[in-house]
Design a protein around this motif. Sequence first.
Motif, PDB file in Angstrom:
ATOM      1  N   ALA A  33      54.331  35.581  52.410  1.00 15.98           N
ATOM      2  CA  ALA A  33      54.159  35.943  51.002  1.00 15.98           C
ATOM      3  C   ALA A  33      55.471  35.796  50.246  1.00 15.98           C
ATOM      4  CB  ALA A  33      53.636  37.375  50.890  1.00 15.98           C
ATOM      5  N   ILE A  34      56.574  36.214  50.876  1.00 14.72           N
ATOM      6  CA  ILE A  34      57.880  36.076  50.229  1.00 14.72           C
ATOM      7  C   ILE A  34      58.172  34.591  49.984  1.00 14.72           C
ATOM      8  CG2 ILE A  34      60.366  36.415  50.534  1.00 14.72           C
ATOM      9  CD1 ILE A  34      59.653  38.900  52.242  1.00 14.72           C
ATOM     10  N   GLN A  35      57.855  33.773  50.971  1.00 11.65           N
ATOM     11  CA  GLN A  35      58.125  32.342  50.836  1.00 11.65           C
ATOM     12  C   GLN A  35      57.265  31.718  49.737  1.00 11.65           C
ATOM     13  OE1 GLN A  35      57.417  31.230  54.908  1.00 11.65           O
ATOM     14  NE2 GLN A  35      59.566  31.395  55.453  1.00 11.65           N
ATOM     15  N   VAL A  36      55.993  32.131  49.653  1.00 11.24           N
ATOM     16  CA  VAL A  36      55.114  31.598  48.611  1.00 11.24           C
ATOM     17  C   VAL A  36      55.682  31.926  47.238  1.00 11.24           C
ATOM     18  CG1 VAL A  36      52.883  31.969  47.489  1.00 11.24           C
ATOM     19  CG2 VAL A  36      52.989  31.488  49.944  1.00 11.24           C
ATOM     20  N   VAL A  37      56.141  33.170  47.082  1.00 10.84           N
ATOM     21  CA  VAL A  37      56.701  33.572  45.787  1.00 10.84           C
ATOM     22  C   VAL A  37      57.935  32.738  45.457  1.00 10.84           C
ATOM     23  CG1 VAL A  37      57.860  35.457  44.575  1.00 10.84           C
ATOM     24  CG2 VAL A  37      55.750  35.899  45.854  1.00 10.84           C
ATOM     25  N   ILE A  38      58.804  32.528  46.473  1.00 12.33           N
ATOM     26  CA  ILE A  38      60.023  31.747  46.226  1.00 12.33           C
ATOM     27  C   ILE A  38      59.680  30.307  45.836  1.00 12.33           C
ATOM     28  CG2 ILE A  38      62.105  30.786  47.296  1.00 12.33           C
ATOM     29  CD1 ILE A  38      62.321  33.325  48.965  1.00 12.33           C
TER      30      ILE A  38
ATOM     31  N   GLY B  73      62.655  28.941  57.213  1.00 11.65           N
ATOM     32  CA  GLY B  73      61.285  28.446  57.141  1.00 11.65           C
ATOM     33  C   GLY B  73      60.994  27.712  55.847  1.00 11.65           C
ATOM     34  N   LEU B  74      61.798  27.996  54.812  1.00 13.61           N
ATOM     35  CA  LEU B  74      61.572  27.384  53.508  1.00 13.61           C
ATOM     36  C   LEU B  74      62.131  25.967  53.430  1.00 13.61           C
ATOM     37  CD1 LEU B  74      62.368  30.279  51.024  1.00 13.61           C
ATOM     38  CD2 LEU B  74      60.232  29.015  51.189  1.00 13.61           C
TER      39      LEU B  74
ATOM     40  N   GLN C  51      53.744  26.304  58.653  1.00 15.22           N
ATOM     41  CA  GLN C  51      55.049  26.558  59.279  1.00 15.22           C
ATOM     42  C   GLN C  51      55.212  28.047  59.588  1.00 15.22           C
ATOM     43  OE1 GLN C  51      57.058  24.094  60.071  1.00 15.22           O
ATOM     44  NE2 GLN C  51      55.799  22.571  59.039  1.00 15.22           N
ATOM     45  N   SER C  52      54.778  28.865  58.634  1.00 19.65           N
ATOM     46  CA  SER C  52      54.915  30.299  58.799  1.00 19.65           C
ATOM     47  C   SER C  52      54.016  30.802  59.928  1.00 19.65           C
ATOM     48  CB  SER C  52      54.570  30.989  57.484  1.00 19.65           C
ATOM     49  OG  SER C  52      54.601  32.375  57.646  1.00 19.65           O
TER      50      SER C  52
ATOM     51  N   ILE D 235      60.412  18.774  51.163  1.00 17.79           N
ATOM     52  CA  ILE D 235      59.262  17.917  50.884  1.00 17.79           C
ATOM     53  C   ILE D 235      58.908  17.971  49.398  1.00 17.79           C
ATOM     54  CG2 ILE D 235      56.766  17.744  51.253  1.00 17.79           C
ATOM     55  CD1 ILE D 235      57.174  17.791  54.082  1.00 17.79           C
ATOM     56  N   LEU D 236      58.941  19.185  48.867  1.00 16.11           N
ATOM     57  CA  LEU D 236      58.605  19.358  47.455  1.00 16.11           C
ATOM     58  C   LEU D 236      59.536  18.535  46.568  1.00 16.11           C
ATOM     59  CD1 LEU D 236      56.867  20.901  45.377  1.00 16.11           C
ATOM     60  CD2 LEU D 236      58.616  22.696  45.411  1.00 16.11           C
TER      61      LEU D 236
END
Lengths: 341, 288
Positions: free
Chosen positions: B149-154, B60-61, B105-106, B67-68
Amino acid sequence: MSGLTVPVDAPMAGDDIMIETEDVGKVFGSVRALDSVNITARRGTVLALLGHNGAGKTTLVNILAAALPPSSGRARVAGFDVTREPREVRRRVGLTGQFASVDAQLSGRENLVLIARLLGADRRSARARADELLELFGLQEFATRRPGTYSGGLRRRLDLAASLVGQPDVIFLDEPTTGLDPSSRLRLWEIVEGLVAQGTTVLLTTQYLDEADRLADSITVLSAGSVIAGGTAAELKATVGQRTVTVTPDPATGPDAAAAALRRAGMEPVPDRENGTVVIAIEASKDIAAVIRALDHAGIEATELSFGEPSLDDVYLALADQQTRPRPAAPAAPAAPTVVP
Amino acid sequence: MTAPLTRTPEEGTAAPVAHAPGRPGSPTAWAGSSMLGQVRVLTGRSLRAMATDPGTVLFGLIQPVIILFVLTQVFSKMGHPPHFPKGVSYLDFVLPAVLVDNAVQSAMQSGVGLVDDLKNGIVARLRSLPIHPSSLLIARSISSLVRSAIQVVIILLLGITVLGYSPKGGAGELAASAGLTLFISWTLGWAFIAAGAWLRRAEPMQNLAIIAIFPLMFASSAYVPVDDLPAWLRVVAEVNPLTYAIDATRALALDVPGADAALPAVLISGFIAVVGAVAAVLGFRRPL
């Protein structure tokens, strides 16, 4: 029965009818899947629903397991109305469908623990129950593997174990052995027999007539959503099937000569040249003696003589055949728990 | 007292006793579970599956991270458009939008997860148990929130350590921004759970993501200030709910004007959550 006025708290004392339907019907859009089905099963018995694909077996099972509401009629399972008290019904039934209803993402053991936890077990008793069932079903060595890695027979066993976690009073087995190899089928049959011996009521749907013959106390035949026959295996056979004598004459004589001799004695033999046999339909056991006398009279030696009860296959084919004609007079056997409309 | 199970020495042909009178710890003594307990158990199940297969978190990341990196590498060398906030780097500007992109996406993944459940047999099993059907839906939305939340932190860690993200707002504001992003992810998740409950196939949802969400991200304030968009796109961007979400989370993180978008963002996503949840329960109730 007056299902609507019975209090919710408990089944009536002494009432050992575990499955009972009253004119249950189900309509999907314009398709009538079930039409006025009446069945009854007592505690500790096996009722088999026999029928081809699309006969309505799975629909009926889903209604009885409170997974699908009926369009009409009433059904009570373990003393509770499936429409009005679905949670009470679900607490007391186990359902093993045609497709393995287990979580592909969890191991076999985790699946059983999950179900126990959802039924209200604390973590310790959930694990204990899972281990009991794994041992009982011979699944210990597969306990940590995901069901996706199981063979068909193992998956069915896990599925059955999953439906037994809460020790249900009634289990629904929807074509439990479809696609299984013979030894897996036998294993599953033995498990079912063990359950019934200990008081569990089983509703079994099957397309396999030998399965119904082996396991069922009574059989209901469904066709196009309607009950077309019911009774014990023996009653069904007696009503529809025919007993036969198969004679294998001395190869030097051949089936045609033997058939001619039997015809002279007033019988209607059917020679089977491929197998070198003659088949004679008979009414009563004493007719066997008549066959032997006729052969003896013509001086024909029989190397083999066998007596055949009709198989449920014959019964089912005969009933299916009748369906194309006007509604048959269904066999209303007084001892049979199945009510025929 | 009878043991709940008896067993013959060989072949395991014996089976559980149908009625083992209420021995403590035996199934007949189980009282059933509360809805809260059911949600907890089912959330644990989803999280366990996630832990044994972390690929779903990482997969998902991929899109947000690509894009980033692409946008910051390509556009950081270009001059800022006239309405670009003063004293803000393009990385700082775009990272909150990438978090919102990830949130969407999530959210879609919660719907895909429900479709997977519907396919994998567990739903059929749960339907035969005396539990609330919506427990599974709630469990899905919660486990999806955890993944988000895990993805946001990463993404934040990547942005800060690798790219040099340095938002002007403090840690508290950054946390508030991330919290709002997660709230949006969770609420949008209900729309996708509803879609999954009705469609019961993953492909239409993924198509929806490609044909609707991808353009909606560009027709928003995500990558360029709205006032710098061509007139027709500006019209779309101004009614696009994602613009509110991005403006609000960006304003919080960067300490720039626009935090008043937070209220409409919360209201819109709250509305989506309520409608989505009702639709999801109705869709999920239909027979398999």
